[in-house]
Structures are given as C-alpha cells and as structure tokens.
Design a protein around this motif. Structure first.
Motif, PDB file in Angstrom:
ATOM      1  N   TRP A   1      32.429  81.102 -12.253  1.00  0.00           N
ATOM      2  CA  TRP A   1      32.699  80.098 -13.293  1.00  0.00           C
ATOM      3  C   TRP A   1      34.192  80.017 -13.601  1.00  0.00           C
ATOM      4  CZ3 TRP A   1      30.366  76.080 -15.060  1.00  0.00           C
ATOM      5  CH2 TRP A   1      30.731  75.516 -16.269  1.00  0.00           C
ATOM      6  N   ASP A   2      34.861  81.146 -13.696  1.00  0.00           N
ATOM      7  CA  ASP A   2      36.307  81.131 -13.943  1.00  0.00           C
ATOM      8  C   ASP A   2      37.055  80.468 -12.792  1.00  0.00           C
ATOM      9  OD1 ASP A   2      35.801  82.435 -16.297  1.00  0.00           O
ATOM     10  OD2 ASP A   2      36.247  84.426 -15.516  1.00  0.00           O
ATOM     11  N   PHE A   3      36.609  80.733 -11.571  1.00  0.00           N
ATOM     12  CA  PHE A   3      37.254  80.129 -10.398  1.00  0.00           C
ATOM     13  C   PHE A   3      37.054  78.613 -10.400  1.00  0.00           C
ATOM     14  CE2 PHE A   3      37.327  78.755  -5.974  1.00  0.00           C
ATOM     15  CZ  PHE A   3      38.474  79.364  -5.492  1.00  0.00           C
ATOM     16  N   LEU A   4      35.861  78.166 -10.746  1.00  0.00           N
ATOM     17  CA  LEU A   4      35.556  76.737 -10.701  1.00  0.00           C
ATOM     18  C   LEU A   4      36.203  75.982 -11.854  1.00  0.00           C
ATOM     19  CD1 LEU A   4      33.980  74.611  -9.122  1.00  0.00           C
ATOM     20  CD2 LEU A   4      32.017  75.053 -10.581  1.00  0.00           C
ATOM     21  N   MET A   5      36.413  76.639 -12.992  1.00  0.00           N
ATOM     22  CA  MET A   5      36.976  75.960 -14.154  1.00  0.00           C
ATOM     23  C   MET A   5      38.469  75.703 -14.021  1.00  0.00           C
ATOM     24  SD  MET A   5      34.726  75.039 -16.265  1.00  0.00           S
ATOM     25  CE  MET A   5      35.762  74.693 -17.679  1.00  0.00           C
ATOM     26  N   SER A   6      39.099  76.235 -13.005  1.00  0.00           N
ATOM     27  CA  SER A   6      40.526  75.998 -12.796  1.00  0.00           C
ATOM     28  C   SER A   6      40.751  74.549 -12.362  1.00  0.00           C
ATOM     29  CB  SER A   6      41.060  76.963 -11.728  1.00  0.00           C
ATOM     30  OG  SER A   6      42.386  76.636 -11.388  1.00  0.00           O
ATOM     31  N   ALA A   7      41.659  73.866 -13.037  1.00  0.00           N
ATOM     32  CA  ALA A   7      41.951  72.473 -12.686  1.00  0.00           C
ATOM     33  C   ALA A   7      42.555  72.365 -11.298  1.00  0.00           C
ATOM     34  CB  ALA A   7      42.898  71.872 -13.732  1.00  0.00           C
ATOM     35  N   ASP A   8      43.352  73.340 -10.902  1.00  0.00           N
ATOM     36  CA  ASP A   8      43.938  73.319  -9.560  1.00  0.00           C
ATOM     37  C   ASP A   8      42.857  73.452  -8.492  1.00  0.00           C
ATOM     38  OD1 ASP A   8      46.391  73.110 -10.772  1.00  0.00           O
ATOM     39  OD2 ASP A   8      46.805  75.270 -10.696  1.00  0.00           O
ATOM     40  N   ARG A   9      41.860  74.315  -8.740  1.00  0.00           N
ATOM     41  CA  ARG A   9      40.788  74.480  -7.763  1.00  0.00           C
ATOM     42  C   ARG A   9      39.967  73.200  -7.649  1.00  0.00           C
ATOM     43  NH1 ARG A   9      42.241  78.718  -4.664  1.00  0.00           N
ATOM     44  NH2 ARG A   9      42.774  80.538  -5.934  1.00  0.00           N
ATOM     45  N   GLN A  10      39.690  72.552  -8.763  1.00  0.00           N
ATOM     46  CA  GLN A  10      38.927  71.303  -8.720  1.00  0.00           C
ATOM     47  C   GLN A  10      39.684  70.232  -7.941  1.00  0.00           C
ATOM     48  OE1 GLN A  10      37.661  70.078 -12.628  1.00  0.00           O
ATOM     49  NE2 GLN A  10      37.102  72.160 -13.227  1.00  0.00           N
ATOM     50  N   GLN A  11      40.989  70.138  -8.198  1.00  0.00           N
ATOM     51  CA  GLN A  11      41.779  69.150  -7.465  1.00  0.00           C
ATOM     52  C   GLN A  11      41.811  69.482  -5.968  1.00  0.00           C
ATOM     53  OE1 GLN A  11      42.948  66.369  -8.609  1.00  0.00           O
ATOM     54  NE2 GLN A  11      43.969  65.748  -6.710  1.00  0.00           N
ATOM     55  N   GLU A  12      41.921  70.762  -5.643  1.00  0.00           N
ATOM     56  CA  GLU A  12      41.946  71.161  -4.238  1.00  0.00           C
ATOM     57  C   GLU A  12      40.620  70.838  -3.553  1.00  0.00           C
ATOM     58  OE1 GLU A  12      42.763  75.187  -1.542  1.00  0.00           O
ATOM     59  OE2 GLU A  12      42.762  75.278  -3.738  1.00  0.00           O
ATOM     60  N   LEU A  13      39.497  71.099  -4.252  1.00  0.00           N
ATOM     61  CA  LEU A  13      38.198  70.779  -3.682  1.00  0.00           C
ATOM     62  C   LEU A  13      38.037  69.281  -3.446  1.00  0.00           C
ATOM     63  CD1 LEU A  13      35.767  73.175  -5.583  1.00  0.00           C
ATOM     64  CD2 LEU A  13      36.172  73.114  -3.141  1.00  0.00           C
ATOM     65  N   THR A  14      38.506  68.481  -4.406  1.00  0.00           N
ATOM     66  CA  THR A  14      38.412  67.028  -4.255  1.00  0.00           C
ATOM     67  C   THR A  14      39.195  66.557  -3.041  1.00  0.00           C
ATOM     68  OG1 THR A  14      38.168  66.792  -6.662  1.00  0.00           O
ATOM     69  CG2 THR A  14      38.803  64.831  -5.426  1.00  0.00           C
ATOM     70  N   GLU A  15      40.409  67.046  -2.875  1.00  0.00           N
ATOM     71  CA  GLU A  15      41.224  66.632  -1.732  1.00  0.00           C
ATOM     72  C   GLU A  15      40.627  67.113  -0.415  1.00  0.00           C
ATOM     73  OE1 GLU A  15      45.044  68.196  -2.582  1.00  0.00           O
ATOM     74  OE2 GLU A  15      45.482  66.789  -4.225  1.00  0.00           O
ATOM     75  N   LEU A  16      40.084  68.340  -0.387  1.00  0.00           N
ATOM     76  CA  LEU A  16      39.475  68.838   0.846  1.00  0.00           C
ATOM     77  C   LEU A  16      38.258  68.011   1.241  1.00  0.00           C
ATOM     78  CD1 LEU A  16      39.676  72.712   0.329  1.00  0.00           C
ATOM     79  CD2 LEU A  16      40.930  71.359   2.003  1.00  0.00           C
ATOM     80  N   LEU A  17      37.410  67.683   0.263  1.00  0.00           N
ATOM     81  CA  LEU A  17      36.221  66.895   0.581  1.00  0.00           C
ATOM     82  C   LEU A  17      36.598  65.499   1.076  1.00  0.00           C
ATOM     83  CD1 LEU A  17      33.907  67.934  -2.391  1.00  0.00           C
ATOM     84  CD2 LEU A  17      33.597  68.494   0.009  1.00  0.00           C
ATOM     85  N   GLU A  18      37.579  64.863   0.448  1.00  0.00           N
ATOM     86  CA  GLU A  18      37.998  63.535   0.889  1.00  0.00           C
ATOM     87  C   GLU A  18      38.545  63.580   2.321  1.00  0.00           C
ATOM     88  OE1 GLU A  18      37.652  60.687  -0.510  1.00  0.00           O
ATOM     89  OE2 GLU A  18      36.831  61.353  -2.426  1.00  0.00           O
ATOM     90  N   THR A  19      39.314  64.614   2.629  1.00  0.00           N
ATOM     91  CA  THR A  19      39.894  64.717   3.964  1.00  0.00           C
ATOM     92  C   THR A  19      38.837  64.985   5.028  1.00  0.00           C
ATOM     93  OG1 THR A  19      41.958  65.548   2.990  1.00  0.00           O
ATOM     94  CG2 THR A  19      41.630  65.914   5.349  1.00  0.00           C
ATOM     95  N   ILE A  20      37.915  65.923   4.730  1.00  0.00           N
ATOM     96  CA  ILE A  20      36.922  66.319   5.734  1.00  0.00           C
ATOM     97  C   ILE A  20      35.894  65.211   5.959  1.00  0.00           C
ATOM     98  CG2 ILE A  20      35.064  67.956   6.196  1.00  0.00           C
ATOM     99  CD1 ILE A  20      36.765  70.060   4.769  1.00  0.00           C
ATOM    100  N   LEU A  21      35.457  64.556   4.886  1.00  0.00           N
ATOM    101  CA  LEU A  21      34.463  63.491   5.057  1.00  0.00           C
ATOM    102  C   LEU A  21      35.032  62.288   5.799  1.00  0.00           C
ATOM    103  CD1 LEU A  21      32.692  63.613   1.571  1.00  0.00           C
ATOM    104  CD2 LEU A  21      31.799  64.410   3.759  1.00  0.00           C
ATOM    105  N   ALA A  22      36.355  62.168   5.843  1.00  0.00           N
ATOM    106  CA  ALA A  22      36.971  61.061   6.583  1.00  0.00           C
ATOM    107  C   ALA A  22      37.104  61.346   8.071  1.00  0.00           C
ATOM    108  CB  ALA A  22      38.349  60.752   5.987  1.00  0.00           C
ATOM    109  N   LEU A  23      36.843  62.578   8.509  1.00  0.00           N
ATOM    110  CA  LEU A  23      36.916  62.900   9.931  1.00  0.00           C
ATOM    111  C   LEU A  23      35.778  62.226  10.688  1.00  0.00           C
ATOM    112  CD1 LEU A  23      37.773  66.715   9.688  1.00  0.00           C
ATOM    113  CD2 LEU A  23      39.347  64.840  10.160  1.00  0.00           C
ATOM    114  N   GLU A  24      36.066  61.745  11.879  1.00  0.00           N
ATOM    115  CA  GLU A  24      35.067  60.995  12.652  1.00  0.00           C
ATOM    116  C   GLU A  24      33.872  61.856  13.044  1.00  0.00           C
ATOM    117  OE1 GLU A  24      34.797  58.283  16.745  1.00  0.00           O
ATOM    118  OE2 GLU A  24      36.723  59.037  15.995  1.00  0.00           O
ATOM    119  N   PRO A  25      34.032  63.110  13.537  1.00  0.00           N
ATOM    120  CA  PRO A  25      32.846  63.916  13.878  1.00  0.00           C
ATOM    121  C   PRO A  25      31.947  64.181  12.671  1.00  0.00           C
ATOM    122  CG  PRO A  25      34.814  64.835  14.898  1.00  0.00           C
ATOM    123  CD  PRO A  25      35.285  63.792  13.944  1.00  0.00           C
ATOM    124  N   VAL A  26      32.555  64.317  11.482  1.00  0.00           N
ATOM    125  CA  VAL A  26      31.752  64.545  10.279  1.00  0.00           C
ATOM    126  C   VAL A  26      31.069  63.258   9.847  1.00  0.00           C
ATOM    127  CG1 VAL A  26      31.853  65.244   7.857  1.00  0.00           C
ATOM    128  CG2 VAL A  26      33.202  66.462   9.556  1.00  0.00           C
TER     129      VAL A  26
END
Length: 485
Positions: free
Chosen positions: A250-275
């Motif tokens: 919960w402490d790890f997830l509540m970090s605003a930096d971690r949330q922003q990092e997760l959002t950017e990672l998901l946007e990048t990975i879901l845009a890959l053609e094999p995915v």
C-alpha cells in the motif's frame, strides 16, 4: 493431502461446492460479469437483482423459458445462505439496503477455471527467469558479508557498463515478439491476481473480528485481561507477514511517482505491436487505479471493524455497569425490608461511613526543628553620617484624587480616553502619575486598552524639560470591570 482431508475439503469448502453445484455455470458467469470483470467490490441488492434478471432473461431466450424459473432475489438469497455461502450479504453502516460481495473462495475457483483455458503458448522462459531473479534477490539481500555484497555490486556495474558501451557502438539487443507477449501475459496474470488478494485480506480481518467477538462473549475474566488479548490479536494480524506485506504494498502504491511511472509504462507497452496483437483488456490501462480502489475498500473494512469492535466493548462495559447497579438496587431493597424489623444484635459493623484515604504524597516531609541561637550584646550608638534627603524626595501619587477626576469626567459621558482626560488634567507628577493611570485602567478594571491605536502623552519633568510617551490607546468606560490589557 490425504483422503480424509480431501473428502472434508470437497464437503465444506465453498469453492469446491461451487464447482459441484448444478447451476455452477450460471453462478460463475454472472458473478464474473458483475464483480470481477468491472472490479466492483460490492453491489446493493436491488441493483444486483436487476442485473441477474437481465442475465436470466437472455439465457431463457436461448435455452427456453423452463430454465431457471425462480426470481432473481431467490437465487441471490440461496447463494448467500449458510448452506452455500458464495456471496456475502451484509448491511453497510450508512444504508438500510442489503449489499452483496464475493467471498475469496469464489474468486479462487474462477481463477482456477480461467487457468483451464487453452493458451497459445506457455511462458516457460519468463517464469524461469522470474525464479532466478527472486532467488538472486533473496541471496543478495540476505548476505551479511560486506565484501561479498560489494563484489556482486561491482560485477553488476561492470555488466551495465559493458551494455552501455555496446549501445554506444550501435549494437542494441531487442526482445523478440514472442518474449514480449510471454512477459506481458505473465504481468497481466499477476496484476489480476493482486485484486483477488485484497478480498482475501478483507476476509482475514473479518474472521479475526468474529473470533474476537466470540472470545468476548465467552470471557469470564476481568476487562483488562480481555482488552489486552484483543489488542494483542489486532497487533498480531497487523505485524504478521501478510499484514506487513500488505502495508508495504500500500505504501509503494500510494506514491505519486510510482503511479505516474505505472501509467507511462502501461501506455508504452500497450502501444507495442506484438502486445496489441493479443487484444489486451482495455481495463489494463487503469489496473493500478483498480488496485487503489480495492485497497481503499480493504482499509475502510478494517476501520469499520475496529469501530464496531469498540462499540461492542462499550456495550459490554454498559452491561457490566448495569449488573453492578442491579446488585446495589437489590441491597437497597433488602435494607428497606429489614428497616421496620431491625435485628437486636448487630450482624455487621462498619468502622466509618467512608474510607479515610491518606495519600503518601500528602504527608509532610520530616524537617528538623530550628533551634535559634541568640547572642546577647550591648547596643552601641551609631556613628555613620547618612544624608536623609532622599527620604523626603519620595513621590506619592494619590490614587483617590485620580479616581475622583475620572468619576467627574464620566458623569457627562459614558467613556473617555486617557489622552482626553490628561488634556483636562495634565500630569503633575510625571511618569509616576502616568503609571498610576495605567494601573487604574488595567489593574482595577476601570478601562480598556486598544492595541490597534496609539496615543501620545506629554508632561514636564522636574528640570523643566518636555517629555513624551507613546502607548496604546487607553479608554475608561463608565461602570466597566474586567479590562484586558
């Protein structure tokens, strides 16, 4: 796993009973669509019954009107009964309508069924790599020898430097599409499994709360002992491996930096053609927000259980106080019954009507007696030559004279400032008289001091020089008491 254990598990475990139920496809398909797929923690009875009616209507169109003849509410009550126990039926604190939620066992059964689906390929390499990474992480972070840890960190740094040099030379290694899809599917399964863990954590806390209530209901000792045991069990679940892991997550997830990092990672990975060829679930873009929603529900459940337990303990204390009052009232009734027929011989003696409490700190400490030693000596005539002029130069300000001037000024008006009063009666004794006026205003409560305004007072000293003093505005009020400086 022996035969007896599996027989008992098949008979009593809700997940196994669900898989053996006649309407298991109906139940699993409906709860998956209503709870798991949209990540909904609980639903009110009216809304859930309406969804089930629509679901049954579509099934009857394809299977026939004779299938699933009972109303939706009867199905919900049956699924939430003690014999089934696949749904949890409860009343929230701020609602009189029952709500429904899944139990963790049903979600475990659904996950097991999802694992039966035919997969395009099994990600053996990614799982093996994950095992190596976990074992390496355990080994490195449990090493107590500083030199060994420094050697390992140096090796990793050398490997990173070599990779940087390869990239600068134009040699970049990319992950092939098969590995991309393999790791993405593993990450998806792990992310969805986290949502099921939250329900299990909630259930563990509810089970603990139920055990504590049962313990209190059958407790025969003192209140202090039961409170110590209750608080100890609360600390035990919080400090357990599961509690510490959930708190760290919960402490790890509540970090605003971690949330922003997760959002950017998901946007990048879901845009890959094999995915993108895998047609991933659109909710994966917001999976971390679903974690937050589930985590908040778990936190609210823990807070609500703590509040209910506190009220339960208060009720127990009220019942205990009521029992004491009943005993006292019984003694009073017995005393009234024997008042007219007192016994001739006393059956009980009381030394005093009230206890005489003597606190240790109230007793005075021992102090040895003082024995004065008086020396008798003849008085001698003094020969010192001291001037007595200062004794006749003392300044005495007559307060009664100043009070009379104040009363005279307030006869024609309700209030007057010190500046206006001194214009009528200038200072005759300088600073000493000014201090006396201030003493009348603040010390005797005849006036008020307004620190937001200032006034200037003038007088002439004994040498004939003009003096000036700047001070907050002093206002004398007729009949005023309790001024605040």
């Amino acid at each position: 796993m022996d035969y007896d254990y599996l027989t008992s598990l098949r008979k009593y475990h809700p997940a196994w009973r669900l898989l053996l139920a006649d309407h298991a496809p109906l139940i699993i398909a409906f709860v998956h669509r209503s709870f798991i797929e949209p990540n909904v923690r609980s639903l009110p009875e009216q809304e859930l019954a309406a969804r089930l009616e629509d679901f049954l209507f579509h099934l009857r169109q394809g299977l026939g009107e004779g299938h699933f003849p009972k109303p939706a509410r009867e199905y919900l009550n049956d699924w939430a009964s003690d014999e089934r126990g696949w749904l949890r039926r409860y009343f929230p604190a701020d609602s009189d309508e029952p709500h429904y939620d899944l139990i963790p066992a049903v979600e475990q059964a659904i996950q097991w069924l999802a694992g039966l689906e035919q997969r395009t390929f099994v990600g053996a390499e990614s799982r093996l790599k994950l095992v190596f990474d976990l074992l390496r992480d355990i080994s490195q972070n449990s090493e107590t020898d500083p030199e060994t840890r420094i050697t390992e960190l140096s090796r990793r740094r050398a490997a990173i430097d070599a990779e940087i040099e390869e990239i600068r030379a134009g040699h970049m290694a990319f992950m092939d599409p098969t590995r991309l899809r393999e790791r993405f599917l593993q990450a998806t399964d792990t992310a969805r499994a986290l949502l099921a863990d939250f329900r299990q954590v909630e259930q563990n806390f509810r089970d603990l709360d139920r055990q504590v209530r049962e313990r209190i209901a059958t407790w025969e000792g003192g209140k202090a002992a039961i409170l110590e045991e209750v608080l100890g069990q609360r600390d035990a679940i919080t400090d357990s491996d599961q509690g510490r892991s959930f708190r760290a997550f919960w402490d790890f997830l509540m970090s605003a930096d971690r949330q922003q990092e997760l959002t950017e990672l998901l946007e990048t990975i879901l845009a890959l053609e094999p995915v993108a060829e895998l047609n991933p679930d659109p909710r994966l873009r917001r999976i971390h927000y679903d974690w937050l929603t589930a985590g908040e529900a778990t936190q609210r459940t823990v807070a609500r259980l703590s509040e209910q337990l506190r009220r339960y303990l208060d009720d127990q204390a009220w019942l205990e106080n009521r029992r004491i009052m009943d005993l006292l009232r019984g003694l009073e009734q017995h005393a009234l019954a024997v008042r007219e027929n007192l016994p001739t011989t006393p059956f009980m003696t009381v030394e005093a009507p009230a206890p005489d409490v003597q606190l240790a700190m109230d007793r005075p400490l021992f102090s040895p007696p003082i024995k004065p030693h008086i020396e008798q000596a003849p008085l001698e005539e003094g020969t010192a030559d001291i001037a007595a002029d200062p004794l006749f130069e003392q300044v005495y300000v007559d307060k009664e004279r100043l009070r009379a001037r104040l009363r005279q000024a307030l006869q024609t008006q309700r209030q007057i400032s010190l500046e206006a009063l001194l214009q009528r009666h200038p200072l005759e004794q300088g600073l000493a008289e000014l201090v006396t006026w201030l003493s009348l205003a603040t010390g005797e409560g005849l006036g008020l001091v307004d620190e937001t305004q200032e006034q200037v007072v003038y007088w002439t000293d004994d040498q004939g020089q003009q003096r000036r003093a700047t001070l907050p505005a002093v206002i004398f009020v007729s009949g005023h008491q309790g001024a605040h400086p």
